[in-house]
Design a protein around this motif. Structure first.
Motif, PDB file in Angstrom:
ATOM      1  N   ASN A 215       0.833  -1.214   0.000  1.00  0.00           N
ATOM      2  CA  ASN A 215       0.000   0.000   0.000  1.00  0.00           C
ATOM      3  C   ASN A 215       0.870   1.268   0.000  1.00  0.00           C
ATOM      4  N   ASN A 216       0.224   2.396   0.124  1.00  0.00           N
ATOM      5  CA  ASN A 216       0.900   3.680  -0.112  1.00  0.00           C
ATOM      6  C   ASN A 216       1.359   4.403   1.153  1.00  0.00           C
ATOM      7  N   ARG A 217       1.233   3.759   2.329  1.00  0.00           N
ATOM      8  CA  ARG A 217       1.419   4.545   3.546  1.00  0.00           C
ATOM      9  C   ARG A 217       2.853   4.661   4.054  1.00  0.00           C
ATOM     10  N   ILE A 222       2.006   8.527  -4.967  1.00  0.00           N
ATOM     11  CA  ILE A 222       1.562   7.483  -5.891  1.00  0.00           C
ATOM     12  C   ILE A 222       0.960   8.074  -7.168  1.00  0.00           C
ATOM     13  N   THR A 235      -3.620   2.971  -3.345  1.00  0.00           N
ATOM     14  CA  THR A 235      -3.785   3.989  -2.319  1.00  0.00           C
ATOM     15  C   THR A 235      -4.996   3.650  -1.440  1.00  0.00           C
ATOM     16  N   TRP A 256      -7.176   1.796  -5.992  1.00  0.00           N
ATOM     17  CA  TRP A 256      -7.420   2.212  -4.603  1.00  0.00           C
ATOM     18  C   TRP A 256      -8.334   1.235  -3.889  1.00  0.00           C
TER      19      TRP A 256
END
Ligand code: GLC
Length: 423
Positions: A215-217, A222, A235, A256
């Motif tokens: 994931n994007n964290r 992104i 995301t 997402w």
């Protein structure tokens, strides 16, 4: 998006619906997973829960079967949350489930059980750690000991924490077979991107798990034309559904997944009975799919290891609907048609699914589809619905109409009509 990214994320974006599982020591105080931070609780007080943790009814196979029945295709479970407690048998700490009365590697049992049900398995890992001595406390905005004078002059070496965190991620991605999703949480302030040594971390993870979806964290952007290697494969909007889907700087869709709670907490909260209805959640799922996104729906098991009764009931209702209508969810995405007045569309190639939320009156108007519909069927029983070209004269040239005979919607949750479009 690079070809690699597109290929590895393909199954996830077709799966559309997954289970998030927030579980840890915080199930015992039962006031949510932030309880230590919110109540500025010292470690000694939280230690009580460590000594007590003994979820005798933990039966991950039951959870997996429930997820599967609900129509979910994957799950993501907290291997470590912000409190630092590990639900896996890490060699790098004693603060783990195998040292509680539970004496189990909870993650191992979860991974085995979910795989057995043919569900993809994901692990959530918190970048924050309120238990580790080398993690900043006094000046951190979230640490339970923030602003606590006795922590003011405590020496800590963040690089040692980074080594620990990398070591644990390595354990999780080498000791449990193929992991499908790695879900980091979360970056804030200057703790983002390379502060986590994120490039190195990603390279390490990909060396043992080339296809893992991340994931994007960890930070990064992104949506950039050339995102950082740690910017993520997808995301993660939280507790909201993005108004029109998500697009990158070039206007291409970004994968997402919206994560949402069933009540108002992630971790088990005994007094929170504010559960969304199955109908509400199904419509949220359809909203996600209609905008090319996924829904990751949370459950917060209790101290005994049980998914709360309310959540079970909701999942069973969702499963009943999915059993009849899942075809309009899996492998589906957005349609180029504008959002109709009566509901939403999802689409899979030439198959367009009309999700009707509002009955309205008379035939149901399909804007832009005049002459384009080969046939229409009620998805739940495949019964015929006539498509008529014009309704009440020639005022609606651009429309096809569904000549439905129902006075009320056959399915008050979401009545799905499958439209086969002409080539
Ligand atoms: C937030 C919360 C965290 C939860 C996560 C799920 O970041 O801090 O407790 O796990 O949302 O997305």
């Amino acid at each position: 998006m690079s070809i690699n990214k597109r290929e590895r994320i393909d199954w996830l974006m077709k799966a559309r619906f997954g289970m998030f599982i927030h579980w840890g020591l915080y199930a015992i105080p039962a006031r949510g997973e932030w309880v230590r931070s919110q109540e500025k609780m010292p470690n000694e007080d939280y230690e009580i829960y460590f000594k007590e943790f003994n979820p005798t009814n933990y039966d991950p196979q039951k959870w997996a079967q429930l997820a599967k029945y609900a129509g979910m295709k994957y799950a993501v479970m907290t291997a470590k949350h912000h409190d630092g407690f590990c639900l896996f048998d890490s060699k790098l700490t004693d603060y783990k489930s195998t040292n509680t009365p539970a004496k189990r590697d909870i993650i191992k049992d979860y991974v085995d059980a979910f795989r057995k049900e043919n569900l993809h398995v994901g692990l959530y890992y918190s970048l924050l750690d309120w238990h580790h001595d080398e993690y900043p406390a006094y000046n951190d905005p979230y640490h339970p000991m923030r602003g606590n004078e006795s922590f003011k002059n405590r020496n800590h070496d963040f690089s040692k924490y980074i080594d620990y965190m990398h070591g644990q991620v390595s354990e999780l991605t080498t000791n449990y077979g193929k992991i499908d999703i790695l879900w980091f949480d979360f970056s804030y302030g200057d703790k983002t991107g390379e502060a986590w040594k994120a490039s190195e971390l990603i390279k390490m993870v990909r060396s043992s798990q080339p296809d893992i979806i991340i994931n994007n964290r960890l930070g990064g952007n992104i949506k950039a034309q050339n995102p950082e290697i740690y910017a993520g494969d997808f995301t993660t909007p939280e507790q909201m559904i993005p108004p029109e889907g998500i697009f990158d700087e070039l206007g291409d869709p970004v994968p997402w997944e919206a994560c949402i709670t069933m009540n108002d907490h992630w971790g088990y909260c005994s007094h929170d009975k504010n559960f969304k209805s199955a109908k509400h959640i199904i419509r949220l799922l359809i909203e996600c799919v209609s905008k090319n996104g996924n829904l990751l729906l949370n459950v917060g098991p209790n101290a005994k290891g049980e998914i709360p009764d309310e959540s079970v009931e909701i999942l069973l209702q969702i499963g009943k609907w999915m059993d009849k209508n899942g075809e309009s969810v899996y492998n589906c995405g957005s349609s180029e048609l504008p959002k109709p007045e009566w509901g939403r569309y999802t689409k899979n190639g030439r198959k367009l699914y009309a999700h009707i939320f509002e009955r309205g009156l008379g035939p149901i108007a399909l804007k832009g589809l005049k002459g384009k519909v080969k046939k229409a069927r009620l998805l739940s029983d495949l019964s015929e619905i006539k498509v008529i070209d014009s309704w009440n004269g020639t005022d609606y040239q651009d429309y096809a109409f569904l000549d439905v005979q129902w006075s009320n919607l056959p399915d008050d949750i979401d009545t799905v009509v499958k439209l086969e479009l002409k080539e």
